[in-house]
Motif scaffolding. Structure first.
Motif, mmCIF file in Angstrom:
data_model
loop_
_atom_site.group_PDB
_atom_site.id
_atom_site.type_symbol
_atom_site.label_atom_id
_atom_site.label_comp_id
_atom_site.label_asym_id
_atom_site.label_seq_id
_atom_site.Cartn_x
_atom_site.Cartn_y
_atom_site.Cartn_z
ATOM 1 N N PRO A 228 0.810 -1.222 0.000
ATOM 2 C CA PRO A 228 0.000 0.000 0.000
ATOM 3 C C PRO A 228 0.843 1.273 0.000
ATOM 4 C CG PRO A 228 0.006 -1.000 2.183
ATOM 5 C CD PRO A 228 0.720 -1.959 1.273
ATOM 6 N N GLU A 229 0.253 2.332 -0.520
ATOM 7 C CA GLU A 229 0.844 3.666 -0.494
ATOM 8 C C GLU A 229 0.242 4.409 0.693
ATOM 9 O OE1 GLU A 229 0.968 6.942 -0.875
ATOM 10 O OE2 GLU A 229 2.685 7.368 -2.158
ATOM 11 N N ILE A 230 1.052 4.680 1.707
ATOM 12 C CA ILE A 230 0.544 5.159 2.994
ATOM 13 C C ILE A 230 -0.108 6.526 2.880
ATOM 14 C CG2 ILE A 230 1.179 5.632 5.393
ATOM 15 C CD1 ILE A 230 3.718 3.907 4.875
ATOM 16 N N LYS A 231 0.411 7.368 2.029
ATOM 17 C CA LYS A 231 -0.081 8.741 1.949
ATOM 18 C C LYS A 231 -1.264 8.869 0.989
ATOM 19 C CE LYS A 231 1.419 13.463 0.833
ATOM 20 N NZ LYS A 231 2.567 14.297 0.387
ATOM 21 N N ASN A 232 -1.084 8.473 -0.268
ATOM 22 C CA ASN A 232 -2.080 8.758 -1.300
ATOM 23 C C ASN A 232 -3.011 7.600 -1.607
ATOM 24 O OD1 ASN A 232 -1.345 11.523 -2.176
ATOM 25 N ND2 ASN A 232 0.618 10.561 -2.636
ATOM 26 N N GLY A 233 -2.690 6.417 -1.110
ATOM 27 C CA GLY A 233 -3.511 5.259 -1.422
ATOM 28 C C GLY A 233 -4.900 5.342 -0.815
ATOM 29 N N THR A 234 -5.786 4.458 -1.268
ATOM 30 C CA THR A 234 -7.132 4.390 -0.714
ATOM 31 C C THR A 234 -7.045 4.091 0.783
ATOM 32 O OG1 THR A 234 -7.972 3.555 -2.814
ATOM 33 C CG2 THR A 234 -9.357 3.208 -0.876
ATOM 34 N N GLY A 235 -7.692 4.925 1.592
ATOM 35 C CA GLY A 235 -7.607 4.766 3.037
ATOM 36 C C GLY A 235 -6.321 5.311 3.620
ATOM 37 N N GLY A 236 -5.547 6.033 2.822
ATOM 38 C CA GLY A 236 -4.287 6.593 3.302
ATOM 39 C C GLY A 236 -4.481 7.931 4.002
ATOM 40 N N LEU A 237 -3.368 8.546 4.346
ATOM 41 C CA LEU A 237 -3.408 9.803 5.085
ATOM 42 C C LEU A 237 -4.121 10.899 4.310
ATOM 43 C CD1 LEU A 237 0.251 9.706 6.449
ATOM 44 C CD2 LEU A 237 -1.847 9.258 7.735
ATOM 45 N N ARG A 238 -4.065 10.842 2.986
ATOM 46 C CA ARG A 238 -4.702 11.877 2.178
ATOM 47 C C ARG A 238 -6.220 11.869 2.339
ATOM 48 N NH1 ARG A 238 -2.046 15.766 1.131
ATOM 49 N NH2 ARG A 238 -0.710 15.182 -0.633
ATOM 50 N N ASP A 239 -6.815 10.691 2.531
ATOM 51 C CA ASP A 239 -8.258 10.635 2.760
ATOM 52 C C ASP A 239 -8.623 11.363 4.049
ATOM 53 O OD1 ASP A 239 -9.352 9.376 0.542
ATOM 54 O OD2 ASP A 239 -8.973 7.369 1.298
ATOM 55 N N TYR A 240 -7.806 11.215 5.077
ATOM 56 C CA TYR A 240 -8.022 11.917 6.346
ATOM 57 C C TYR A 240 -7.854 13.422 6.157
ATOM 58 C CZ TYR A 240 -7.025 13.423 11.158
ATOM 59 O OH TYR A 240 -7.019 14.077 12.372
ATOM 60 N N GLU A 274 -9.466 9.145 14.378
ATOM 61 C CA GLU A 274 -8.234 9.721 14.922
ATOM 62 C C GLU A 274 -7.220 8.624 15.255
ATOM 63 O OE1 GLU A 274 -7.533 12.641 14.627
ATOM 64 O OE2 GLU A 274 -8.979 14.082 15.394
ATOM 65 N N ASN A 275 -7.690 7.533 15.832
ATOM 66 C CA ASN A 275 -6.785 6.434 16.174
ATOM 67 C C ASN A 275 -6.197 5.778 14.925
ATOM 68 O OD1 ASN A 275 -7.224 6.808 18.914
ATOM 69 N ND2 ASN A 275 -8.889 5.314 19.017
ATOM 70 N N ALA A 276 -7.032 5.606 13.896
ATOM 71 C CA ALA A 276 -6.543 5.019 12.645
ATOM 72 C C ALA A 276 -5.515 5.933 11.993
ATOM 73 C CB ALA A 276 -7.709 4.767 11.692
ATOM 74 N N HIS A 277 -5.772 7.232 12.026
ATOM 75 C CA HIS A 277 -4.822 8.199 11.472
ATOM 76 C C HIS A 277 -3.497 8.141 12.226
ATOM 77 C CE1 HIS A 277 -3.036 12.335 11.682
ATOM 78 N NE2 HIS A 277 -3.039 12.136 10.374
ATOM 79 N N ALA A 278 -3.563 8.054 13.550
ATOM 80 C CA ALA A 278 -2.340 7.994 14.355
ATOM 81 C C ALA A 278 -1.526 6.750 14.008
ATOM 82 C CB ALA A 278 -2.688 8.011 15.842
ATOM 83 N N PHE A 279 -2.213 5.623 13.759
ATOM 84 C CA PHE A 279 -1.490 4.388 13.431
ATOM 85 C C PHE A 279 -0.785 4.519 12.083
ATOM 86 C CE2 PHE A 279 -1.100 0.189 11.546
ATOM 87 C CZ PHE A 279 -0.539 -0.541 12.577
ATOM 88 N N LEU A 280 -1.493 4.999 11.076
ATOM 89 C CA LEU A 280 -0.863 5.144 9.757
ATOM 90 C C LEU A 280 0.282 6.142 9.803
ATOM 91 C CD1 LEU A 280 -3.140 3.416 8.593
ATOM 92 C CD2 LEU A 280 -3.314 5.037 6.707
ATOM 93 N N LEU A 281 0.138 7.203 10.573
ATOM 94 C CA LEU A 281 1.203 8.194 10.687
ATOM 95 C C LEU A 281 2.427 7.584 11.370
ATOM 96 C CD1 LEU A 281 2.015 11.103 10.132
ATOM 97 C CD2 LEU A 281 1.030 11.745 12.346
ATOM 98 N N ARG A 282 2.194 6.719 12.351
ATOM 99 C CA ARG A 282 3.319 6.040 13.015
ATOM 100 C C ARG A 282 4.049 5.119 12.035
ATOM 101 N NH1 ARG A 282 5.871 5.013 17.518
ATOM 102 N NH2 ARG A 282 6.426 2.910 18.180
ATOM 103 N N VAL A 283 3.288 4.415 11.209
ATOM 104 C CA VAL A 283 3.903 3.556 10.197
ATOM 105 C C VAL A 283 4.724 4.400 9.228
ATOM 106 C CG1 VAL A 283 3.455 2.003 8.258
ATOM 107 C CG2 VAL A 283 2.109 1.787 10.355
ATOM 108 N N ARG A 284 4.151 5.519 8.803
ATOM 109 C CA ARG A 284 4.872 6.386 7.866
ATOM 110 C C ARG A 284 6.160 6.929 8.495
ATOM 111 N NH1 ARG A 284 3.778 12.431 5.587
ATOM 112 N NH2 ARG A 284 4.607 12.106 3.489
ATOM 113 N N ASN A 285 6.092 7.338 9.746
ATOM 114 C CA ASN A 285 7.298 7.833 10.424
ATOM 115 C C ASN A 285 8.382 6.758 10.450
ATOM 116 O OD1 ASN A 285 6.118 10.309 10.928
ATOM 117 N ND2 ASN A 285 5.474 9.784 13.008
#
Length: 920
Positions: A228-240, A274-285
């Motif tokens: 998956p693409e963490i930022k732009n993919g479906t369900g990624g940070l960009r959707d948030y 918010e929790n899902a966003h925090a998890f994806l952001l942690r993965v991206r970091n």
């Protein structure tokens, strides 16, 4: 480990450190200050990574990173002001962070965007001085630090004008934050920009909704990509982030919490988001920390290491990845689901559908109007839980979508589908009706799966949900791959894919073609227990499912046969010579009858095309069809003996050639010799055109011998032909047999930048050999370039006549190709351990060598050379490369007529190939 300071204390410490370590009070040029800045960033990035590893909240990590960059940027900006002679002067300008930097959501290697905002009243000479200093003393040092910086220098009016031109700029300005400078100017910008955005909120909403749809489509349109693409993919940070932008412009909402207060999310949903966003952001970091560059792709190579760093301690690598990726997909799906929910609610409010108020068709507690299904009552499922599956059948029958409020209601009432109801004969009968609606199945099953209902009615599917496939060529998780194969079968039934037209007649020959949907639905069910042996495990799992669905004995047997053998047809095409009649004969014994063959033929096509968009091509299609036709002829043929078939084939070829022999000026003795000295296998599949071509090439070789030109005698005679439909070329080489001929020809092709897809070789009793290669250009397609063909001929002459080592040329050509035709798909290379097998396939009467290895420069050349050095010749090769992994098969025979072909000799051959690849 040191404790984490508060954000305020951290910023204070940063400022003090910057003053001393960057020597801000001294006049230094950029070159002198660069190592100081590198050290400053390195130290604070290391501290941040340590806190991240200790479990620091991902949002705090991004905040601290943004403040680190604030201090560095302020320091450089102040130096720029000093250079411009404006230090301490009231300059009407402000340094403004935008985008993720403005939002203070800055991962370790994220792009950093800012704008130098200045008042239109600044005198031109002062502005010019400021802009020059800003570029020289701020931008250049940041670029020298290898930071990716987006920047602009604008007035308020210019910034808004740019926002009108480009929504990307508008979205970035929505996140604007003052870093340093004139706060009054910044406040004026904020108000002016907000007033401008408020002028057309509906237009902005429409653009963001459409833009989100297009972006998701570009990135696979599913959360469940294997990489998956963490930022732009479906369900990624960009959707948030898209929700934040929409909320701010359309609703005046600052943050997800305000979306909940305005009724577009519940408090529980907002917390989930918010929790899902925090998890994806942690993965991206973590991905950024590990890669030391701005990448957002969570590829297969990295997943296990990222999982371990994030606390997934399962010692088994594959199991660790599965657990981690399930959590990733759950979070991404939460973001996607709730983003779509908010978007749909906004569409209802701002773009109401007229059909929502239409009378429509009433059926079973639902109203169908304008292509949508609506629940007539919030208690529709409480009154009759069986409607939880019937509603999907109603939508399928009327080709309608669910209204978003119905989707919410299905999720809320999913618990009503208890095991007694979900597995009842009535419910399972409805599921069967869904499968029987040929050409119209995938969308319904996908809707059921997306709403979490498919696992209710098919509990066996639960273990496949979000299951990562550890096969390098798969793009999707098992559940999404399964649905993709079913979508491909819909396309075949509907005639939507012209390339698949060959499969539709075979479907119509099946007694109950819908059974293929059942087979596809369960074909990978065994992967829950691992890839190895999953076909047979799948049979055990699928049997009871088919009983529940009420399949007849014949239908069940057909579906189970397909599941048990669903990889076999692809395996035979990829590994063996489909032109050899023995291949079809052996495969016919496997499939047993025409019904099984037809079902497996269609299934294999759907399975491959549901795996990856790049896995199937015209060449593989041609092999697949050829094997099918040959096997069907074997099953439905007249049972003629092999000797009779051979005699008839030779007779037909002889009669055809006799009609053209005079005009070709071919001597009778050469034609007779060719038919007498070529092996039988040659005539079984050769066309008259091919035999005629080879005869004329052999005649040309004889002519060079009669001319007593020694060098010319050693030079092969070659002939090119092209097949646009298959996207490849055929290269025929006729020459005198000699040691190492194949590996030298393979090397010459590689040196010319030509890919080999397959090859077959036939040797006459008089030592003339005919090698035929199926080849393509490096970037795909027939080899039509005269320059490419000329490169091959020169390289062939150097290696065959002069004995030159072509490895340097091969390496140079590969480097050139990688620069010219580099693509993302080719860069996603899985790492596999080298595997070599050498064995006797008695059914085919062949010695087979199989090699699975990471593709690299000159690999085929090395393998072929090792086979030659071990005393074997190659008579057939099938060459395949899937995303950087070579899957090559060779038929080999001892070079000497009395050579050793025992298993012991084959073991020695295997060991020799392994050593050659290890030492390369």
């Amino acid at each position: 480990m040191p404790s984490v300071p508060s954000l305020e204390q951290y910023v204070a410490d940063l400022r003090e450190d910057a003053r001393s370590s960057l020597r801000l009070g001294e006049t230094l040029d950029n070159a002198a200050r660069l190592p100081l800045m590198k050290d400053f960033l390195t130290r604070h990035t290391a501290a941040l990574r340590q806190w991240h590893a200790q479990g620091m909240d991902s949002r705090a990590v991004s905040h601290y990173r943004a403040r680190t960059m604030d201090v560095l940027n302020i320091s450089l900006y102040e130096l720029a002001l000093r250079q411009a002679g404006l230090e301490g002067a009231p300059v009407k300008a402000a340094l403004i962070a935008t985008g993720g930097y403005g939002r203070e959501e800055l991962s370790p290697h994220s792009d950093m965007d800012f704008m130098l905002l200045f008042d239109e009243t600044i005198p031109p000479d002062v502005l010019e001085n400021l802009q020059e200093a800003f570029t020289d003393r701020m931008l250049y040092p940041l670029w020298d630090l290898n930071l990716k910086v987006g920047h602009s220098m604008r007035t308020i009016d210019q910034a808004i004008e740019e926002a009108h031109k480009d929504n990307f700029t508008k979205n970035a300005l929505l996140e604007a934050r003052l870093v340093y400078g004139d706060s009054i100017l910044f406040e004026r910008f904020e108000k002016t920009f907000a007033d401008d955005c408020a002028m057309d909120p509906k237009g902005y909403l429409r653009e963001r909704l459409d833009g989100g749809y297009e972006r998701r489509k570009r990135y696979g349109n599913t959360v469940f990509l294997q990489e998956p693409e963490i930022k732009n993919g479906t369900g990624g940070l960009r959707d948030y982030q898209n929700l934040l932008w929409i909320g701010k412009v359309v609703l005046g909402a600052r943050g997800i919490g305000e979306l909940a207060r305005k009724g577009y999310l519940s408090v529980e949903e907002a917390n989930e988001l918010e929790n899902a966003h925090a998890f994806l952001l942690r993965v991206r970091n973590e991905v950024h920390f590990q890669s030391a560059r701005p990448t957002d792709l969570l590829d297969l190579e990295r997943q296990g290491v990222v999982a371990l760093a994030l606390g997934y301690g399962e010692p088994n690598l594959l199991r660790r990845i599965e657990i981690f990726m399930r959590d990733y997909y759950a979070s991404a799906h939460t973001i996607y689901r709730l983003a779509r929910l908010v978007e749909q609610r906004l569409e209802r409010d701002y773009f109401p559908r007229p059909e929502a108020n239409e009378e429509g068709l009433r059926v079973d507690g639902f109203r169908i109007a304008g292509g949508f299904v609506f629940a007539e009552s919030p208690d529709v499922f409480k009154e009759d839980p069986g409607r939880l599956i019937r509603v999907f059948r109603h939508a399928q029958q009327h080709k309608a979508s669910f209204d978003f409020s119905l989707e919410v209601l299905v999720r809320e009432r999913a618990g009503l589908a208890t095991a007694d109801i979900a597995l009842s004969p009535q419910t399972q009968g409805c599921l069967r009706q869904i499968l029987e609606d040929v050409g119209n199945v995938a969308e319904t099953l996908g809707r059921m799966h997306g709403l979490g209902m498919l696992v209710k009615f098919l509990p066996e599917f639960e273990h496949l949900t979000c299951l990562v496939q550890h096969e390098h060529y798969h793009r999707y998780t098992v559940d999404i791959h399964t649905l993709a194969t079913i979508a491909r079968l819909d396309m075949v039934f509907n005639g939507e894919d012209p390339e698949a037209a060959v499969y539709l007649p075979q479907l119509r020959h099946l007694e109950t073609p819908w059974v293929l949907y059942a087979a596809l639905l369960m074909h990978d069910a065994g992967k829950a227990d691992g890839i190895k042996g999953h076909s047979q495990v799948g049979v055990k799992i699928a049997g009871p499912v088919f009983d529940r669905l009420g399949l007849s004995s014949a239908q069940k047997n057909l579906a189970l046969f397909v599941i048990a053998h669903h990889m076999e047809m692809s395996r035979v095409c990829q590994r063996y010579d489909v032109e050899d009649p023995r291949t079809a004969s052996v495969f016919a014994r496997t499939v047993e009858n025409a019904q099984n063959l037809r079902a497996l033929f269609v299934h294999t096509y759907c399975d491959a095309n549901g795996t990856s968009a790049t896995l199937w091509n015209a060449y593989k299609q041609a092999l697949h069809v050829q094997l099918f036709n040959a096997t069907l002829a074997r099953i439905e043929g007249d049972g003629a003996s092999p000797a009779r078939v051979l005699a008839e084939a030779k007779s037909r070829l002889w009669e055809t050639l006799a009609r053209t022999q005079a005009e070709d000026d071919l001597p009778d003795d050469e034609v007779s010799a060719h038919f007498a000295m070529m092996p039988d296998g040659y005539f079984l599949n050769a066309t008259p055109e091919e035999v005629r071509c080879h005869l004329m090439m052999a005649h040309e070789l004889f002519e060079s011998l009669r001319a007593e030109d020694g060098v010319q005698t050693l030079t092969p005679v070659i002939q090119w032909s092209h097949d646009e439909a298959s996207g490849l070329s055929s290269l025929d080489v006729v020459t005198w047999d000699r040691t190492g001929l194949f590996y030298r020809l393979a090397g010459a092709l590689a040196a010319a930048g030509i890919n080999i897809l397959s090859t077959r070789a036939f040797s006459r009793e008089d030592d003339i050999t005919i090698d035929t290669f199926a080849v393509e250009e490096a970037h795909g397609g027939p080899v039509k370039s005269p320059h490419t063909r000329a490169r091959f001929e020169k390289a062939m002459a150097r290696t065959l006549i002069d004995g030159a080592d072509l490895m340097p040329e091969i390496e140079a050509q590969a480097e050139k190709i990688s620069r010219t035709f580099f693509s993302r798909e080719k860069s996603l290379k899985a790492k596999v351990a080298t595997q070599v097998q050498a064995y006797r396939e008695e059914a085919l009467g062949k010695n087979v060598v199989e090699v699975r290895a990471n593709d690299r420069i000159g690999l085929l050349h090395r393998i072929a050379k090792a086979i030659s050095e071990a005393g074997f010749d190659i008579s057939f090769a099938r060459i395949a490369t899937e995303r950087g992994v070579a899957l090559d098969t060779f038929y080999v025979a001892p070079s000497l007529s009395d050579g050793d072909a025992s298993q012991s000799a084959l073991d020695g051959l295997r060991a020799h190939i392994e050593r050659a690849l290890q030492n390369a």
